[in-house]
Write a protein that holds these residues in place. Structure first.
Motif, mmCIF file in Angstrom:
data_model
loop_
_atom_site.group_PDB
_atom_site.id
_atom_site.type_symbol
_atom_site.label_atom_id
_atom_site.label_comp_id
_atom_site.label_asym_id
_atom_site.label_seq_id
_atom_site.Cartn_x
_atom_site.Cartn_y
_atom_site.Cartn_z
ATOM 1 N N GLY A 94 -8.853 2.555 6.354
ATOM 2 C CA GLY A 94 -7.491 2.905 6.764
ATOM 3 C C GLY A 94 -6.567 3.156 5.604
ATOM 4 O O GLY A 94 -5.492 2.592 5.530
ATOM 5 N N THR A 107 -12.128 4.630 8.816
ATOM 6 C CA THR A 107 -11.254 3.638 9.469
ATOM 7 C C THR A 107 -11.956 2.321 9.766
ATOM 8 O O THR A 107 -11.305 1.315 10.019
ATOM 9 C CB THR A 107 -10.689 4.197 10.790
ATOM 10 N N ARG A 126 0.833 -1.199 0.000
ATOM 11 C CA ARG A 126 0.000 0.000 0.000
ATOM 12 C C ARG A 126 0.871 1.255 0.000
ATOM 13 O O ARG A 126 1.965 1.266 0.573
ATOM 14 C CB ARG A 126 -0.912 0.009 1.240
ATOM 15 N N LYS A 143 -10.023 -1.188 10.175
ATOM 16 C CA LYS A 143 -10.627 -2.395 10.758
ATOM 17 C C LYS A 143 -11.844 -2.767 9.917
ATOM 18 O O LYS A 143 -12.660 -1.911 9.576
ATOM 19 C CB LYS A 143 -11.043 -2.090 12.209
ATOM 20 N N VAL A 181 1.019 2.153 4.471
ATOM 21 C CA VAL A 181 -0.187 1.855 5.264
ATOM 22 C C VAL A 181 -0.412 0.346 5.271
ATOM 23 O O VAL A 181 -0.316 -0.308 4.229
ATOM 24 C CB VAL A 181 -1.427 2.583 4.670
ATOM 25 N N GLN A 182 -0.723 -0.193 6.451
ATOM 26 C CA GLN A 182 -0.939 -1.637 6.554
ATOM 27 C C GLN A 182 -2.297 -2.022 5.965
ATOM 28 O O GLN A 182 -3.233 -1.228 5.935
ATOM 29 C CB GLN A 182 -0.911 -2.058 8.032
ATOM 30 N N PRO A 187 -5.912 -3.654 6.132
ATOM 31 C CA PRO A 187 -6.791 -3.572 7.296
ATOM 32 C C PRO A 187 -6.832 -4.871 8.103
ATOM 33 O O PRO A 187 -6.619 -5.951 7.563
ATOM 34 C CB PRO A 187 -8.160 -3.274 6.678
ATOM 35 N N GLN A 188 -7.107 -4.709 9.381
ATOM 36 C CA GLN A 188 -7.324 -5.878 10.247
ATOM 37 C C GLN A 188 -8.753 -6.364 9.989
ATOM 38 O O GLN A 188 -9.704 -5.571 10.021
ATOM 39 C CB GLN A 188 -7.167 -5.440 11.711
ATOM 40 N N LYS A 212 -3.267 5.229 8.742
ATOM 41 C CA LYS A 212 -3.724 4.469 9.907
ATOM 42 C C LYS A 212 -4.319 3.150 9.447
ATOM 43 O O LYS A 212 -5.068 3.104 8.478
ATOM 44 C CB LYS A 212 -4.779 5.280 10.673
ATOM 45 N N GLN A 213 -4.000 2.062 10.159
ATOM 46 C CA GLN A 213 -4.561 0.759 9.805
ATOM 47 C C GLN A 213 -6.064 0.760 10.084
ATOM 48 O O GLN A 213 -6.516 1.225 11.122
ATOM 49 C CB GLN A 213 -3.895 -0.359 10.622
#
Length: 828
Positions: free
Chosen positions: A684, A650, A474, A691, A478-479, A481-482, A688-689
Motif C-alpha cells: 500500500g 496491496t 509516509r 494489508k 498513505v497510512q 499497512p494493517q 491505498k492502505q
C-alpha cells in the motif's frame, strides 16, 4: 650545459618501487626501475613484474625510493602499463586502512578493489568479445596471431599468449586489445553483458513530399488500413519527438509488428537497430521539479543543519516516507557545488530499480557499478569516475573502491542491511563502515538512511556521535499497512489451512486479485524442499563436502548444496534401507510458487530468489514485469523486502515468520524486526492502505508485537539491555578467527593451541574454540574463536597488531601445516 648535465644525471638515478601485488603476502615487494623508464614512474600506475620463478603479475606502484631492499636483490620491472595513474593517493590510503582494520593484506584489498581487467596475471583467462565485429585490416601482426588463436581455442591464459608470441611481456598488447573491445576477461564469462538495443523507425525521405505522402495514404487506406494507421501515427509522433522506437509506434498506432514489418519491406519506413545507453536515452527529458511534502521539507532542512554540526547523520524514516526524494535533493546540491556523490545500495536488485528513478534527474552524469557488470563496463565506469565524467555513482558495496577525486556526499541507503558485509574472500569489510572512513578522508558528509536502523547506528545517533533526523509519516499521507497475525497452529487444528497458506492469507489474495491488485509473498528459504527424509530409517541426503542437508530443487530435479554448489540426482529409493517411502519436509520459494499455481491456476505467478536472478538482467526483468502488471503474485526470499516500490502491491504475506525468530544469533531479534518491517513496508505504498498477513506458530512473540506497533524504540531498548549484559556490540567489539583444516583431529589441536596463545594476551576475552553452526564446508572442518573487547580503555590497533603477531608465530610452527586462519573483524 650544466642544466643539461643535471637532467641527464637525474635520468641516471637508480630508482626502486615498492609495489602492491594482488596476492596474500604480508609485505610489499620492491623492484628496480630501468634507467630509460625513470621519467614514466608515478605512484598509482600499473607495472608488469615477475614474482616467483615464472609468474607474471600486474602490480600497483605504492612508493618510489632510491633505497634498495636490504634483504634481497631487486628484480627489474618488465613494463609500465599506464600513461596516467589509475589509482590515486586517497585510494592507497583507503586500502591501507582496510588492510589494517580488517586484519588482511593490502594485496587482498587490491584484488577486491580493481576490476579483473586492470590486474592481468599469468593465469588470467582471455577470450574474444563475440559481440564485437573485428576488422582484421586494423590489427597488427601480434593482434592478428592472438585473434586467430582465440578463434581456434575459445579461451587462452596470459601465459599461453606469451608462449604463442614468444615473449614474456604481453600485458601491454592485451591492454590495447581490451581497450579496443576485441577481448574479454574470462572471470566474467558466465554473465556476459548484452548491450541494450532498440529498433528506431524513420520515414523514407521520398514521403517528405506532401504529394507523394497523399498518394501513399490513398493506396494504403484501400489495401492495408493498419499500415496507413501506422504511417499516420508516425507523422503525429514525429511532431512531438526526435526519435521513434518500433515499440512506441506499435503502441501509438495499434498496428501489429507484422504491419510495421510490411511497411519496412515496402521501404515506406526504414528500421535501424541502435545500441542505447543502459542508463538514459539521449532524448529523455530530465524531470527535477517534483514537490517535497511539508514533512520532507522539514527533514531536508534538519539534515542540512545537522551536517553543519556532524559529518555523519542517521535518517530514520518509516517505509514509503520518501527518503529517495530527499537523497535526490541533497545529491543535486552537491553536484551543483561541483562535488562527486556515492549512493550505496545493498542489493544489485535495488540498484537496477532505483537507477530508473535517478536517471531522470542526473542524466549521463550518473554511473552504475556492481559485480554483475562485465569487465569492460566496470573499467569504463572506473575511468569515468577517475576523470570526473561521472559526478554521481550508484552502486553496491564494491563501489567504495572507485577512484573518487572530489567526494562531497555518501548516501548509504538501507544502512542496516547485512549485504553491505563481505564474508568471503578477504577483505571481510562492511561497506557502511568503510564509507564512513572514506567520508572522513575526503571531508565528505555521510548520510545513513533506514526505516529500521542497525543497533550500532541508532546507538551512535542516540549518544550524539552521529546527527539524527526522523521522518515519521509516509509520503502522500498513505497510512501504514494493517498487520494481521495468524496462528498456523490454530488454523492447522481447525483444518482451515491450505498447503502452507492460512485461510486469512488466501482470502486476502483472492480479494486483491479480484480488484486487479498485486501480492508479494515472503519465504526466507529458496528451493523446493529443504530436506528429503526416509520415513522408515530417517535417512537424509547430505552434501559430500559440507555438514549440511541437501535441498531439493524441482526445476532441476536435483539436490543442491547452498554452501559449495554440489549437486546430485534426487533418489527415488532410500540408499540406506532401500525403502521407497521418501518424504519432502519443509518448503522454499520454489514450492510456494508451485503450490500457488495449483491453488490459483488463473493467476500469473513469479519467483524472485537467487536461482531466478542469476543472470545479469534477471532482477530487472522480474521488476519490469511486476511494474507493468504482468505478474499478479511474486513469491520471494528477502530480496523482495529491499526497497521495492510498486503502486499495485496491496497485500503482503509472510508465510513463516518463525524461521526468522528462532535463530541462534545475538542479532536474531534485530534482523527479524528489520525483515518483517521492511517486507511489510512494501504494501500500500501509493494512495491505498495495504494489508500484511504474518503467519507464525508464536503469535505472541515480542518482536511481532513490536512490528505491529511499529515500535523500533522498544526493540532498541530491550536489545540494548541484553547486549550490555552479554558483552555484545555496540558495547563491545568482536573479532572472530576461523581455523580450517581437512582433518578434524588436527584441527582440534590447532584451534586449542591458537586459543591458548591468544588467552596469554587477552585472558577471558577469548571464547572457544567451538564448531560453528555448519562445521564443515567444501571439505574443510571449521572451528571458531571469538574475542570480545570493551570499547573503553583498550587500544584496538594494539589488539589487532597482537592478533597478527600470534597468527604469524602460529604459522611458523609445524602444527600449522595444512591449516587456514581467517580473521573476521565485526563478523556479524
Amino acid at each position: 650545459m650544466l642544466e643539461l648535465a643535471d637532467a641527464q644525471h637525474t635520468d641516471r638515478k637508480t630508482l626502486f618501487v615498492e609495489v602492491i601485488l594482488p596476492l596474500t603476502i604480508a609485505i610489499n615487494y620492491t623492484y628496480r626501475i630501468p634507467y630509460e623508464m625513470n621519467g614514466q614512474v608515478e605512484v598509482g600506475k600499473r607495472v608488469v613484474v615477475q614474482f616467483g620463478k615464472s609468474k607474471i603479475y600486474t602490480a600497483i606502484i605504492a612508493h618510489i625510493t632510491e633505497q634498495a631492499p636490504a634483504k634481497y636483490e631487486a628484480k627489474y620491472i618488465m613494463d609500465i602499463l599506464d600513461a596516467e595513474p589509475i589509482v590515486n593517493a586517497a585510494q592507497l590510503q583507503f586500502w591501507t586502512w582496510l588492510a589494517d582494520y580488517y586484519l588482511c593484506n593490502i594485496g587482498e584489498v587490491m584484488n577486491a578493489a580493481l576490476p579483473s581487467a586492470l590486474k592481468l596475471a599469468s593465469e588470467t583467462k582471455i577470450e574474444l568479445n563475440k559481440e564485437f565485429e573485428i576488422d582484421r585490416s586494423t590489427l597488427n601482426d601480434r593482434e592478428f596471431l592472438i585473434v586467430d588463436a582465440l578463434e581456434l581455442q575459445p579461451e587462452l591464459t596470459v601465459s599461453d599468449i606469451a608462449k604463442l608470441l614468444g615473449q614474456k611481456t604481453v600485458m601491454p598488447i592485451l591492454k590495447l586489445m581490451f581497450e579496443k573491445n576485441i577481448i574479454h576477461i574470462s572471470e566474467e564469462v558466465n554473465d556476459r553483458y548484452k548491450p541494450r538495443r532498440r529498433t528506431f523507425i524513420t520515414l523514407n525521405p521520398v514521403y517528405h513530399n506532401q504529394d507523394q505522402l497523399k498518394e501513399l495514404f490513398s493506396i494504403l487506406e484501400k489495401r492495408a488500413p493498419k499500415q496507413a494507421d501506422a504511417v499516420l501515427a508516425y507523422i503525429q509522433l514525429s511532431r512531438k519527438q526526435k526519435t521513434i522506437s518500433k515499440n512506441e509506434l506499435i503502441e501509438a498506432s495499434g498496428a501489429s509488428a507484422t504491419a510495421i514489418k510490411g511497411l519496412i519491406e515496402k521501404e515506406v519506413l526504414f528500421a535501424e537497430e541502435k545500441t542505447v545507453s543502459r542508463l538514459i536515452d539521449a532524448d529523455d527529458e530530465l524531470e527535477s521539479n517534483f514537490e517535497l511534502s511539508p514533512a520532507q521539507k522539514v527533514a531536508l532542512t534538519e539534515i542540512q543543519d545537522g551536517f553543519t554540526q556532524k559529518d555523519v547523520l542517521l535518517l530514520h524514516g518509516v517505509t514509503s516516507s520518501g527518503k529517495t526524494q530527499l537523497y535526490i535533493r541533497l545529491i543535486e546540491q552537491m553536484v551543483n557545488n561541483g562535488k562527486q556523490v556515492l549512493y550505496l545500495l545493498p542489493e544489485i536488485a535495488l540498484t537496477t530499480h532505483i537507477v530508473e528513478r535517478l536517471r531522470r534527474y542526473f542524466g549521463n552524469s550518473i554511473g552504475v557499478y556492481h559485480s554483475r557488470f562485465n569487465d569492460n563496463e566496470r573499467v569504463e565506469v572506473w575511468q569515468k569516475v577517475l576523470t570526473g565524467q561521472y559526478r554521481v555513482v550508484l552502486g553496491a558495496r564494491s563501489s567504495v573502491f572507485l577512484p573518487f577525486s572530489d567526494l562531497g556526499l555518501i548516501v548509504v541507503d538501507e544502512e542496516h542491511e547485512t549485504s553491505y558485509k563481505q564474508f568471503d574472500p578477504a577483505p571481510r569489510y562492511n561497506a557502511r563502515d568503510a564509507a564512513i572512513y572514506l567520508g572522513n578522508m575526503y571531508r565528505a558528509k555521510v548520510l545513513l538512511g533506514s526505516a529500521t536502523p542497525s543497533m550500532e547506528s541508532f546507538f551512535n545517533a542516540h549518544n550524539g556521535k552521529y546527527g539524527f533526523v526522523q521522518l515519521t509519516e509516509r509520503f502522500g499521507g498513505v497510512q501504514m499497512p494493517q498487520i494481521e497475525v495468524v496462528s498456523i497452529a490454530e488454523e492447522t487444528k481447525k483444518k482451515t489451512i491450505q498447503s502452507h497458506f492460512t485461510s486469512v492469507l488466501m482470502n486476502d489474495i483472492h480479494t486483491a486479485l479480484a480488484a486487479k491488485e498485486q501480492v508479494i509473498l515472503f519465504q526466507n528459504r529458496r528451493g523446493y524442499a529443504p530436506v528429503i527424509i526416509c520415513k522408515v530409517c530417517a535417512y537424509t541426503p547430505k552434501c559430500i563436502n559440507c555438514d549440511v542437508s541437501l535441498t531439493y530443487h524441482k526445476s532441476s530435479g536435483k539436490l543442491h548444496c547452498h554452501y559449495c554448489g554440489y549437486r546430485e540426482e534426487s533418489p527415488s529409493v532410500c540408499p540406506a534401507c532401500g525403502s521407497t517411502q521418501l518424504e519432502y519436509k519443509g518448503f522454499g520459494t520454489e514450492k510456494v510458487e508451485d503450490e500457488l499455481k495449483l491453488l490459483l491456476p488463473d493467476a500469473r505467478i513469479a519467483r524472485m530468489d537467487l536461482d531466478t536472478t542469476r543472470s545479469k538482467n534477471g532482477f530487472q526483468n522480474i521488476l519490469n514485469d511486476l511494474d507493468e502488471k504482468r505478474i499478479d503474485i511474486l513469491a520471494g526470499t528477502q530480496m523482495v523486502a529491499k526497497g521495492l516500490d510498486f503502486a499495485g502491491v496491496t497485500v503482503i504475506g509472510i508465510i513463516s515468520a518463525d524461521s526468522l525468530l528462532k535463530y541462534p544469533d545475538f542479532r536474531a531479534n534485530e534482523r527479524a524486526y528489520q525483515l518483517l518491517a521492511q517486507v511489510s513496508g512494501r504494501a500500500g505504498r501509493r494512495g491505498k492502505q495495504g494489508k500484511v498477513v504474518i503467519q507464525t506458530y508464536d503469535p505472541n512473540h515480542r518482536v511481532i508485537k513490536q512490528v505491529i506497533d511499529n515500535d523500533y524504540v522498544d526493540l532498541y531498548n530491550t536489545e540494548m539491555t541484553e547486549r550490555k549484559s552479554f558483552k555484545y556490540p555496540p558495547f563491545y567489539r568482536l573479532i572472530q578467527l576461523d581455523i580450517k583444516h581437512k582433518d578434524p583431529e588436527v584441527l582440534y589441536h590447532q584451534a586449542e593451541y591458537l586459543a591458548k596463545e591468544l588467552r596469554k594476551h587477552f585472558d577471558d576475552r577469548v571464547i572457544g574454540p567451538e564448531y560453528p553452526l555448519v562445521g564443515r564446508i567444501r571439505n574443510y572442518f571449521i572451528k571458531s574463536i571469538m574475542m570480545k573487547f570493551e570499547k573503553e580503555g583498550i587500544s584496538m590497533p594494539k589488539v589487532k597488531a597482537t592478533i597478527r603477531e600470534v597468527i604469524l608465530q602460529y604459522n611458523t610452527t609445524k602444527l600449522s601445516k595444512g591449516s587456514i586462519v581467517q580473521p573476521d573483524v565485526d563478523p556479524y
